[in-house]
Design an enzyme around this catalytic site. Sequence first.
Site, PDB file in Angstrom:
ATOM      1  N   LYS A   1       0.860  -1.204   0.000  1.00  0.00           N
ATOM      2  CA  LYS A   1       0.000   0.000   0.000  1.00  0.00           C
ATOM      3  C   LYS A   1       0.888   1.243   0.000  1.00  0.00           C
ATOM      4  O   LYS A   1       1.501   1.577   0.997  1.00  0.00           O
ATOM      5  CB  LYS A   1      -0.907   0.006   1.231  1.00  0.00           C
TER       6      LYS A   1
ATOM      7  N   GLU B   1       3.331   7.300  15.412  1.00  0.00           N
ATOM      8  CA  GLU B   1       1.933   7.199  15.859  1.00  0.00           C
ATOM      9  C   GLU B   1       1.205   6.044  15.153  1.00  0.00           C
ATOM     10  O   GLU B   1       0.588   5.195  15.801  1.00  0.00           O
ATOM     11  CB  GLU B   1       1.272   8.536  15.516  1.00  0.00           C
TER      12      GLU B   1
ATOM     13  N   GLY C   1       2.619   3.588  13.554  1.00  0.00           N
ATOM     14  CA  GLY C   1       3.325   2.359  13.913  1.00  0.00           C
ATOM     15  C   GLY C   1       2.775   1.752  15.194  1.00  0.00           C
ATOM     16  O   GLY C   1       2.567   0.535  15.297  1.00  0.00           O
TER      17      GLY C   1
ATOM     18  N   CYS D   1      13.410  10.455   7.355  1.00  0.00           N
ATOM     19  CA  CYS D   1      13.260   9.989   8.734  1.00  0.00           C
ATOM     20  C   CYS D   1      14.567  10.095   9.514  1.00  0.00           C
ATOM     21  O   CYS D   1      14.570  10.367  10.704  1.00  0.00           O
ATOM     22  CB  CYS D   1      12.770   8.562   8.727  1.00  0.00           C
TER      23      CYS D   1
ATOM     24  N   GLU E   1       9.616  15.683  15.631  1.00  0.00           N
ATOM     25  CA  GLU E   1      10.089  15.548  14.264  1.00  0.00           C
ATOM     26  C   GLU E   1       9.433  16.630  13.406  1.00  0.00           C
ATOM     27  O   GLU E   1       8.204  16.688  13.330  1.00  0.00           O
ATOM     28  CB  GLU E   1       9.684  14.157  13.767  1.00  0.00           C
TER      29      GLU E   1
END
Length: 498
Positions: A202, A257, A259, A310, A407
């Site tokens: 996806k 979040e 995850g 990331c 982040e």
Amino acid sequence: MATRTKREKPAAAPESPRAQRFVYAPAPESADHVRRLERYDLFVDGKFRPASSGKRFATVNPATEETLAEVAEAGAKDVELAVQSARKAYEKTWSKLSGAERGRYLFRIARLIQEQSRELAILETQDGGKPIVESRDVDLPLVAAHFFYYAGWADKLEHAFPGRRVRSLGVAAQVIPWNFPLLMAAWKIAPALAAGNTVVLKPAETTPLTALHLARICQEAELPPGVVNVLPGAGETGAALVAHKDVNKVAFTGSTEVGKQIQRAIAGSSKRLTLELGGKAANILLEDAPLDQAIEGIVNGIYFNQGHVCCAGSRLLVHESILEEVQRRLERRVKTLRVGDPLDKNTDIGAINSKPQLEKIRALVQSGVDEGAVLHQPACELPRAGYWHPPAFFSGVTTSHRIAQEEIFGPVLAILSFRTEAEAIAKANNTTYGLSAGIWTRKGSKVFEMASKLRAGVVWANTYNRFDPASPFGGMKESGFGREGGLHGLAPYVEVLS
Ligand code: NAP
Ligand code: MG
């Protein structure tokens, strides 16, 4: 109260001789040969088909806000069909093939990616906003390299796990984000297939196009139907996919979040899980850091791909004896970065991926100003349409500031200082994340000593943001678990029997 910002006046008008030295002629990459469709369908069981609901969503170019294509939106029924097709392909075909035969398909896919890399790079840039020099010279070569690398392992699994017997897991559900759309697809699909699993992927809602072109490449490579399925859609599509009872393995890259939501959703099931989540890396400059290289490393660490990385070096920790010098050099270097048309080969900083992401960056920048840090942001003219953020950095940051903890996922750096190495380590580790870090020093022994104390999955020394398919990548703490790349990247896709 005056805000403590150092936003500059716009640069001199182009006719001034000083300004003219920095005017580049436009150098746009031609997009004429790109076979972009107006409509894209789901890829299930080796065929493109509309969503069962008939629903479609628009994917836009964040640099222009123009709709690039209408894309079928997979719902629960499509998830069912895709998982069934992946299961059938696993049982009837893929798990019966020899490693050498699986490798042959992967080599074929790798070569087709290389042949079509110019087209794929342009699509990646149009759909996601990253500069063409990055999609063309970084993403696409790495995408092909990942397929080549894992193609090589497909018939050597007994050497990958010496003395052990291993077996593939079955159907892998893979959910990926928008910052490296095709590269994340490659990181997920190549090891899964090499180890003998089948896949339902996806892609992110804002960047589905290159995954769908990869599906076409799978067709061209005559990959058996159902081995790879691609389901564009929203978060609910991803949630339905990972929750499907016939999935054996879930691989997710995205926010911490989501995850955590996935972890909760599959808790108690026998599904295997790997999570590659957010980060708040510290890039540490020791007193003896080679400054010319370090400035380039810092710039690459935070402004590469608009900071949509990331593992971005989003916190810069500088020894206080060189703090002023580093800030002065950085200020000068940031002014030379070119923000604008991502398809232009001179562009350093492209478009922010979406409006919500731009709003998130702006809100965090405002929090930095409100909390008392000093914003340094060169004046640059931004295009009228599209989503843009100039490169920026904050000085006077403390560890309690939101910009030092959260982040930002944009081209914004937070600079902190330290006096001793112990303080640098303590500050670097003072985050819930643990994905990556950087160390700049002339002393090799310092690198090893500090790296052993940093709670980060990846530590670069005197460089930053370097990737190689043979090298494992992944996080600690709330940056996730499991590794992608290298031999370590095969392990999550096999069961060790003895
Ligand atoms: P995100 O919101 O977590 O989305 C990631 C993917 O998950 C997208 O495909 C998203 O679909 C899907 N999704 C959303 N909700 C879901 C749910 N409940 N269940 C299953 N799937 C769901 O992350 P993002 O904002 O797109 O990406 C940025 C984040 O990814 C950053 O935090 C970044 O650090 C992290 N990241 C980590 C790595 C790494 O290797 N560690 C690499 C790249 C990015 P939609 O697109 O439709 O929302
Ligand atoms: Mg898009």
